[in-house]
Every structure is written in structure tokens, then in C-alpha cells.
Scaffold this active site. Structure first.
Site, PDB file in Angstrom:
ATOM      1  CD  GLU A  93      -2.055   1.098   3.089  1.00 53.42           C
ATOM      2  OE1 GLU A  93      -3.040   1.988   3.564  1.00 53.42           O
ATOM      3  OE2 GLU A  93      -1.802   0.230   3.816  1.00 53.42           O
ATOM      4  CG  ASP A 197      17.015  -0.878  10.478  1.00 54.50           C
ATOM      5  OD1 ASP A 197      17.633  -0.158  11.340  1.00 54.50           O
ATOM      6  OD2 ASP A 197      17.140  -0.991   9.359  1.00 54.50           O
TER       7      ASP A 197
HETATM    8  P1  ADP Z   1      14.874   1.058   1.898  1.00 53.45           P
HETATM    9  O1  ADP Z   1      14.194  -0.287   2.071  1.00 53.45           O
HETATM   10  O2  ADP Z   1      15.562   1.178   0.411  1.00 53.45           O
HETATM   11  O3  ADP Z   1      15.483   1.713   3.156  1.00 53.45           O
HETATM   12  P2  ADP Z   1      12.322   2.256   2.729  1.00 53.45           P
HETATM   13  O4  ADP Z   1      11.239   1.125   2.853  1.00 53.45           O
HETATM   14  O5  ADP Z   1      12.810   2.804   3.889  1.00 53.45           O
HETATM   15  O6  ADP Z   1      13.340   1.683   1.543  1.00 53.45           O
HETATM   16  O7  ADP Z   1      11.538   3.393   1.747  1.00 53.45           O
HETATM   17  C1  ADP Z   1      12.013   4.622   1.414  1.00 53.45           C
HETATM   18  C2  ADP Z   1      11.391   5.752   1.533  1.00 53.45           C
HETATM   19  O8  ADP Z   1       9.928   5.686   0.802  1.00 53.45           O
HETATM   20  C3  ADP Z   1      10.861   6.141   3.088  1.00 53.45           C
HETATM   21  O9  ADP Z   1      11.993   6.909   3.803  1.00 53.45           O
HETATM   22  C4  ADP Z   1       9.833   6.640   3.152  1.00 53.45           C
HETATM   23  O10 ADP Z   1       9.887   8.380   2.898  1.00 53.45           O
HETATM   24  C5  ADP Z   1       8.919   6.274   1.741  1.00 53.45           C
HETATM   25  N1  ADP Z   1       8.140   5.034   1.977  1.00 53.45           N
HETATM   26  C6  ADP Z   1       8.146   3.936   2.405  1.00 53.45           C
HETATM   27  N2  ADP Z   1       7.225   3.217   2.488  1.00 53.45           N
HETATM   28  C7  ADP Z   1       6.209   3.983   1.908  1.00 53.45           C
HETATM   29  C8  ADP Z   1       4.772   3.496   1.601  1.00 53.45           C
HETATM   30  N3  ADP Z   1       4.236   2.502   1.792  1.00 53.45           N
HETATM   31  N4  ADP Z   1       4.200   4.455   1.135  1.00 53.45           N
HETATM   32  C9  ADP Z   1       4.818   5.762   0.673  1.00 53.45           C
HETATM   33  N5  ADP Z   1       6.039   6.294   0.848  1.00 53.45           N
HETATM   34  C10 ADP Z   1       6.816   5.200   1.556  1.00 53.45           C
END
Ligand code: ADP
Length: 291
Positions: A93, A197
Site C-alpha cells: 500500500e 531497525d
Molecule cells: P529502503 O528499504 O531502501 O531503506 P524504505 O522502505 O525505507 O526503503 O522506503 C524509502 C522511503 O520511501 C521511506 O523513507 C519513505 O519516505 C518512503 N516510503 C516507504 N514506504 C512507503 C509507503 N508504503 N508509502 C509511501 N512512502 C513510503
């Protein structure tokens, strides 16, 4: 990019037509390339990595599902993960992010405490996962001390040894492992559901100012490890800590255990980035051995 393949997987999982139009890159991640895919008013967040990284996304998928089922704190609902072309992907989502309102940090603290009240019968998890890109072992057991020694600190020391860090970090590390019974004496934490984390890049607020967490390295363990990590790189406000402490007061001695718990992440940074983190780990261990 294999967008049509990924769209088909998403359509199957959602059980509705889905064909991504112009995927938009999203910045902010450490490890993966992230995109917003939209069709028919449906917004999906997708992360991509090399196909060999599929187990990392499978673990993230299962973690998001498990946290969501706990119903304590908002996480993106996972949709599917798999391999498309040369890429592994996870789809979840999409949650539009917004600004905090004055009560948002307190809500985060309260809801994290609620999540930590979700407990398991054993420390660990039913599968291994990753911390950053480093393998994280989660063999289940009843002793927190043994878990922290054998599944957390010792494997990081082993990886450092394999990378050529044979010197003082190893001798100090062995002394620390031997000192764990004193450092954790009398401490019998519950096996809490952890984010694993929890640095400031892994929480945010939605457009209503409600907190959400993402990118978990889930396992069941001492909740103090999550709290310790919030202090390691900063970015959590006093309202967060006050609300957490009011909802689920920390045990005596948590300040003394904080460095022992953050050492894991510093060793991991040593493994990922080398350099100054090795020296920082040595200094942390020296401090712990003196305490
Ligand atoms: P990575 O696994 O590369 O560290 P993240 O899961 O931390 O990536 O996601 C990268 C960025 O995307 C996050 O810092 C956040 O700002 C945004 N983000 C993460 N999940 C979602 C989501 N489900 N919907 C919208 N934005 C998201």
C-alpha cells in the site's frame, strides 16, 4: 524495468485490474530503488532490487503482515513480492506522507508501546531476515542472554573477522561476550514484537499526522533494543519518549543496557561501511567492560 510483469502480480494479488502508468521514483531509501505505481485510483509503493534479494523482500512482506495483524501501529499493507525479469520486488500500500501535528510524536510512542506489548513465547522469529543488507539470524530460544550473544553480537563479530578485522575488535568482542552474564544480570525482558531497525528514516506521518513505521527487521526480543536505537542517530522528539514511558515504563537499568544494544547496530555499520565504525565499536565495548 519489468513494470508490466510487476503490474500483473499486483493485479493478481489485489484481484482487480492494475496496469502501472508512468511509475514515479521515490527518494529516501537506503538500499532499494522505490517507486509509486498508480492505476484506477489505486496507489502502490514498490521497491526493487536484484533478483537474488528476493528473500529480503519475502521477510519484509511477512513482517509487515505480522505487524499489521497485531493492529497496534500503522504499517503499509503488503500486497505481494516476487521476481520479475532480473529484479526482485515488493509491492505494498502507498501511504501519502504528511507533517506531524503536535500530538503525533506522542501517538507514535503510545503505539510503539502497544506493539511491544504483543509478545511471543520465544525470542527470535520463525525465519531469518536482514539488518540493512546484512543477514540477521533469528533462531528461536528462551534465553535473552543467549539470543543476544549467539544471534546478534557473535555473528557480527564473525562477519567482521571474515572481512579481515582480526585485531582488537575481536579480542574486545570476546571479552564482551564473556561479560554478558554480568551486563544482563537480573534482566528478564518479555519477547516483544520489535521493529528491529527503528531509526528516524523508518517512521513517518501520514496526511492526517498519524504515525506509521516501515522497513522493519522484525523479531521478538527486548523492547529496550528498539528504544535504544531511536537514540543512536536521533530524530525522535521528547513527546515520543514521554508517551512511551507513560504507556509502558522501561525497566530499571535500561540506560546501562542501551550501549550494549546499540553496539549491534554499530558493529553492523562496521560490516557495511567499515572505517570509523570499527573504532566506535571498540570504544563502546571498552566502556561496557568498565561499567
Ligand atoms: P529502503 O528499504 O531502501 O531503506 P524504505 O522502505 O525505507 O526503503 O522506503 C524509502 C522511503 O520511501 C521511506 O523513507 C519513505 O519516505 C518512503 N516510503 C516507504 N514506504 C512507503 C509507503 N508504503 N508509502 C509511501 N512512502 C513510503
Amino acid at each position: 524495468m519489468p513494470w508490466s510483469d510487476i503490474s500483473e502480480h499486483i493485479a493478481d494479488a489485489l484481484n482487480q485490474p492494475f496496469a502501472a502508468q508512468n511509475p514515479r521514483p521515490i527518494s529516501g531509501g537506503d538500499i532499494n530503488a522505490a517507486y509509486l505505481l498508480e492505476d484506477n485510483g489505486q496507489a502502490v509503493f514498490v521497491k526493487l532490487n536484484a533478483a537474488s534479494q528476493l528473500p529480503m523482500f519475502e521477510a519484509e512482506y511477512q513482517a509487515l503482515l505480522e505487524i499489521k495483524a497485531g493492529n497496534t501501529i500503522q504499517v503499509p499493507a503488503p500486497i505481494c513480492c516476487g521476481v520479475a525479469g532480473s529484479r526482485a520486488f515488493i509491492a505494498m500500500e502507498y501511504i501519502a506522507l504528511g507533517a506531524a501535528h503536535s500530538n503525533s510524536p506522542a501517538q507514535l510512542g503510545q503505539q510503539l508501546a502497544d506493539m511491544h506489548r504483543t509478545t511471543a513465547d520465544h525470542f527470535g522469529w520463525h525465519r531469518h531476515n536482514t539488518i540493512g543488507t546484512t543477514p540477521q539470524c533469528n533462531d528461536q530460544g528462551d534465553s535473552w542472554l543467549a539470543f543476544w550473544r549467539d544471534q546478534r553480537i557473535a555473528p557480527q563479530l564473525q562477519l567482521l573477522a571474515e572481512a579481515g578485522y582480526q585485531g582488537s575488535v575481536q579480542s574486545l568482542g570476546q571479552q564482551l561476550l564473556a561479560a554478558l552474564p554480568q551486563l544482563l544480570e537480573g534482566h528478564q525482558p518479555a519477547a516483544s514484537m520489535l521493529h528491529g531497525d527503528l531509526w528516524s528514516g523508518n517512521y513517518a506521518f501520514n496526511r492526517q499526522g498519524e504515525p506509521l513505521i516501515f522497513d522493519p527487521a522484525l523479531y521478538y526480543g527486548d523492547r529496550e533494543t528498539d528504544l535504544a536505537m531511536t537514540e543512536l542517530f536521533g530524530g525522535f522528539s521528547p513527546g515520543f519518549y514521554d508517551a512511551y514511558q507513560a504507556a509502558y515504563p522501561l525497566d530499571e537499568g535500561h540506560q546501562q543496557r542501551k550501549n550494549l544494544y546499540n553496539l549491534y547496530h554499530i558493529l553492523n555499520h562496521g560490516n557495511l561501511f567499515g572505517g570509523g565504525y570499527i573504532r566506535q565499536a571498540e570504544q563502546m565495548i571498552e566502556g561496557l567492560l568498565l561499567s
